[in-house]
Motif scaffolding. Structure first.
Motif, PDB file in Angstrom:
ATOM      1  N   ARG A  10       0.968  -1.094  -0.086  1.00  0.00           N
ATOM      2  CA  ARG A  10       0.001   0.041  -0.128  1.00  0.00           C
ATOM      3  C   ARG A  10       0.983   1.025  -0.100  1.00  0.00           C
ATOM      4  N   VAL A  11       1.058   1.928  -0.983  1.00  0.00           N
ATOM      5  CA  VAL A  11       1.767   3.066  -1.201  1.00  0.00           C
ATOM      6  C   VAL A  11       1.243   4.431  -1.272  1.00  0.00           C
ATOM      7  N   VAL A  12       1.366   5.346  -0.592  1.00  0.00           N
ATOM      8  CA  VAL A  12       0.974   6.637  -0.448  1.00  0.00           C
ATOM      9  C   VAL A  12       2.086   7.475  -1.268  1.00  0.00           C
ATOM     10  N   LEU A  13       1.608   8.342  -2.228  1.00  0.00           N
ATOM     11  CA  LEU A  13       2.420   9.133  -3.245  1.00  0.00           C
ATOM     12  C   LEU A  13       2.427  10.555  -2.635  1.00  0.00           C
ATOM     13  N   LYS A  14       3.492  11.339  -3.230  1.00  0.00           N
ATOM     14  CA  LYS A  14       3.413  12.798  -2.768  1.00  0.00           C
ATOM     15  C   LYS A  14       2.529  13.430  -3.531  1.00  0.00           C
ATOM     16  N   GLU A  15       2.023  12.942  -4.771  1.00  0.00           N
ATOM     17  CA  GLU A  15       1.134  13.774  -5.565  1.00  0.00           C
ATOM     18  C   GLU A  15      -0.046  12.521  -6.079  1.00  0.00           C
ATOM     19  N   GLU A  16      -1.164  13.051  -6.827  1.00  0.00           N
ATOM     20  CA  GLU A  16      -2.109  12.121  -7.150  1.00  0.00           C
ATOM     21  C   GLU A  16      -1.680  10.980  -7.960  1.00  0.00           C
ATOM     22  N   ALA A  17      -2.104   9.911  -8.037  1.00  0.00           N
ATOM     23  CA  ALA A  17      -1.818   8.995  -8.936  1.00  0.00           C
ATOM     24  C   ALA A  17      -2.073   8.927 -10.218  1.00  0.00           C
ATOM     25  N   ASP A  18      -1.445   8.563 -11.173  1.00  0.00           N
ATOM     26  CA  ASP A  18      -1.680   8.333 -12.786  1.00  0.00           C
ATOM     27  C   ASP A  18      -1.116   6.913 -12.957  1.00  0.00           C
ATOM     28  N   LEU A  19      -2.094   5.949 -13.021  1.00  0.00           N
ATOM     29  CA  LEU A  19      -1.856   4.521 -13.091  1.00  0.00           C
ATOM     30  C   LEU A  19      -1.021   4.168 -14.226  1.00  0.00           C
ATOM     31  N   ASP A  20      -1.388   4.801 -15.305  1.00  0.00           N
ATOM     32  CA  ASP A  20      -0.605   4.699 -16.720  1.00  0.00           C
ATOM     33  C   ASP A  20       0.865   5.021 -16.533  1.00  0.00           C
ATOM     34  N   GLN A  21       1.179   6.034 -15.836  1.00  0.00           N
ATOM     35  CA  GLN A  21       2.370   6.375 -15.708  1.00  0.00           C
ATOM     36  C   GLN A  21       3.238   5.562 -14.698  1.00  0.00           C
ATOM     37  N   LEU A  22       2.461   5.201 -13.631  1.00  0.00           N
ATOM     38  CA  LEU A  22       3.265   4.181 -12.665  1.00  0.00           C
ATOM     39  C   LEU A  22       3.416   2.819 -13.252  1.00  0.00           C
ATOM     40  N   ARG A  23       2.390   2.492 -14.063  1.00  0.00           N
ATOM     41  CA  ARG A  23       2.529   0.994 -14.638  1.00  0.00           C
ATOM     42  C   ARG A  23       3.877   1.152 -15.652  1.00  0.00           C
ATOM     43  N   GLY A  24       3.937   2.068 -16.368  1.00  0.00           N
ATOM     44  CA  GLY A  24       4.996   2.225 -17.299  1.00  0.00           C
ATOM     45  C   GLY A  24       6.374   2.173 -16.342  1.00  0.00           C
ATOM     46  N   LEU A  25       6.461   3.040 -15.469  1.00  0.00           N
ATOM     47  CA  LEU A  25       7.609   2.928 -14.489  1.00  0.00           C
ATOM     48  C   LEU A  25       8.067   1.505 -13.956  1.00  0.00           C
ATOM     49  N   LEU A  26       7.136   0.945 -13.517  1.00  0.00           N
ATOM     50  CA  LEU A  26       7.199  -0.572 -12.961  1.00  0.00           C
ATOM     51  C   LEU A  26       7.581  -1.459 -14.128  1.00  0.00           C
ATOM     52  N   ARG A  27       7.037  -1.193 -15.475  1.00  0.00           N
ATOM     53  CA  ARG A  27       7.377  -2.121 -16.527  1.00  0.00           C
ATOM     54  C   ARG A  27       8.941  -2.067 -16.793  1.00  0.00           C
ATOM     55  N   ASN A  28       9.430  -0.817 -16.703  1.00  0.00           N
ATOM     56  CA  ASN A  28      10.855  -0.565 -17.195  1.00  0.00           C
ATOM     57  C   ASN A  28      11.679  -0.613 -15.851  1.00  0.00           C
ATOM     58  N   GLY A  29      11.142  -1.452 -14.830  1.00  0.00           N
ATOM     59  CA  GLY A  29      12.053  -1.338 -13.582  1.00  0.00           C
ATOM     60  C   GLY A  29      13.033  -2.663 -13.708  1.00  0.00           C
ATOM     61  N   THR A  30      14.007  -2.422 -13.509  1.00  0.00           N
ATOM     62  CA  THR A  30      15.230  -3.588 -13.448  1.00  0.00           C
ATOM     63  C   THR A  30      14.910  -4.780 -12.686  1.00  0.00           C
ATOM     64  N   GLY A  31      14.759  -5.890 -13.378  1.00  0.00           N
ATOM     65  CA  GLY A  31      14.569  -7.396 -12.720  1.00  0.00           C
ATOM     66  C   GLY A  31      13.120  -7.322 -12.449  1.00  0.00           C
TER      67      GLY A  31
END
Length: 335
Positions: free
Chosen positions: A253-274
């Motif tokens: 359960r993650v609290v972000l500094k700003e309102e969440a953008d799921l598409d952007q977050l999904r892209g970051l996770l998709r490109n995460g190492t490993g």
């Protein structure tokens, strides 16, 4: 690694052959050709009934830990905890060896660097002592899953469902015996170390509780996550034990500094190492894998700044053996 490289003068010493993590560690060392058979030393306590081991088609004798002489050309991996593990750490460090503590012998010692090779390998060069520690159970997986979102994080709550192998080989053997008895219509005994039956059960805590209601492993998880990700992130954790042998799953359960953008977050996770995105990750598909699966990313119903997702990995192969071998490789090559 060839016979003529300088690294062949070094020795890799593994303390704790009778440990749940030993077999995957040996497999990764052989797969990656980290050391030659003649460089490998295996140690266990004298009264342990451990036979010789096969590594790269060579038989390796298991030596008596109490009679072994540590030296400065060695890298020592500690899979053993307790009094024997702490004594081995002290003896190896005193002899000038590098020590990789994979069994909580240095837990709580702030002079020991907590290292995840993907996140902070540079801590090895800056280490105050010749001792580095692997992160606590689950911390490596969770830190790697959160790393792509690191700069956006304000707070994280971790609910880790750990397998029985996280409790050690004795717990694995105990659950196997309990399972066999129950399949044969017999009453399964309560595991004396845990205080509950392990087979066909879910434990809210496998350890005694502290005054805060946490257990020591939960506080260790919080501590190591903050050391890996930064002290500015608020962290809380709960560790449950599921009745499976291997493979761990964490609900985050993650609290972000700003309102969440799921598409952007999904892209970051998709490109995460490993990391690899999966719609519905399961611990079973992670067992035997070298990556961490993440998925079920969704907007929380509690706050526009909160998102929930899960991560799964092989707790022994991915989070202990592979991370340990990567540290060993760095030590053999550069230190």
């Amino acid at each position: 690694m060839s016979e003529n490289t300088p690294e062949t003068k070094r020795e890799l010493v593994i303390v704790g052959v009778d440990n749940a993590a030993f077999t995957p560690l040996l497999e990764i060392l052989e797969e990656r050709k980290t050391v030659l058979p003649q460089q490998l030393r295996l140690l266990e306590e004298e009264d342990s009934e451990v036979e010789q081991q096969v590594f790269a088609n060579r038989n390796i004798t298991v030596q008596d830990l109490g009679q072994f002489a540590f030296g400065p050309e060695q890298v020592v991996v500690l899979l053993k905890g307790g009094d024997a593990g702490r004594a081995a750490l002290a003896a190896a460090e005193s002899a000038g060896a590098w020590v990789v503590d994979a069994s909580d012998n240095s837990r709580g010692d702030e002079s020991v660097a907590v290292v995840n090779p993907l996140l902070n390998a540079g801590e090895i060069a800056a280490a105050e002592r010749h001792v580095v520690a692997l992160p606590a159970a689950g911390a490596a997986m969770v830190a790697e899953a959160l790393l792509p979102l690191r700069d956006r994080l304000q707070a994280v709550e971790v609910q880790l469902n750990q397998p029985v192998s996280a409790l050690g080989k004795a717990a694995v053997d105990s659950m196997a015996a309990q399972t066999a008895r129950m399949f044969n219509g017999q009453e399964a005994e309560v595991d004396p170390a845990v205080g509950h039956r392990l087979a066909f059960n879910q434990l809210s805590s496998s350890e005694a509780l502290l005054e805060s209601g946490h257990n020591l492993s939960e506080l260790a998880l919080v501590h190591d996550l903050r050391r890996l990700l930064g002290e500015d992130i608020a962290v809380d954790a709960c560790i449950n034990t599921a009745s499976v042998f291997h493979g761990q799953l964490a609900n985050l359960r993650v609290v972000l500094k700003e309102e969440a953008d799921l598409d952007q977050l999904r892209g970051l996770l998709r490109n995460g190492t490993g990391l690899k995105l999966a719609e519905r990750p399961s611990a079973a598909e992670a067992v035997g894998s070298d990556i961490t699966f993440v998925g079920r990313l969704r907007q929380s119903l509690l706050s526009p700044r909160q998102v929930n997702f899960c991560a799964v990995s092989d707790n022994l192969r991915k989070d202990l053996a592979i991370n340990c071998v990567q540290i060993v490789q760095l030590l053999l090559k550069n230190h």
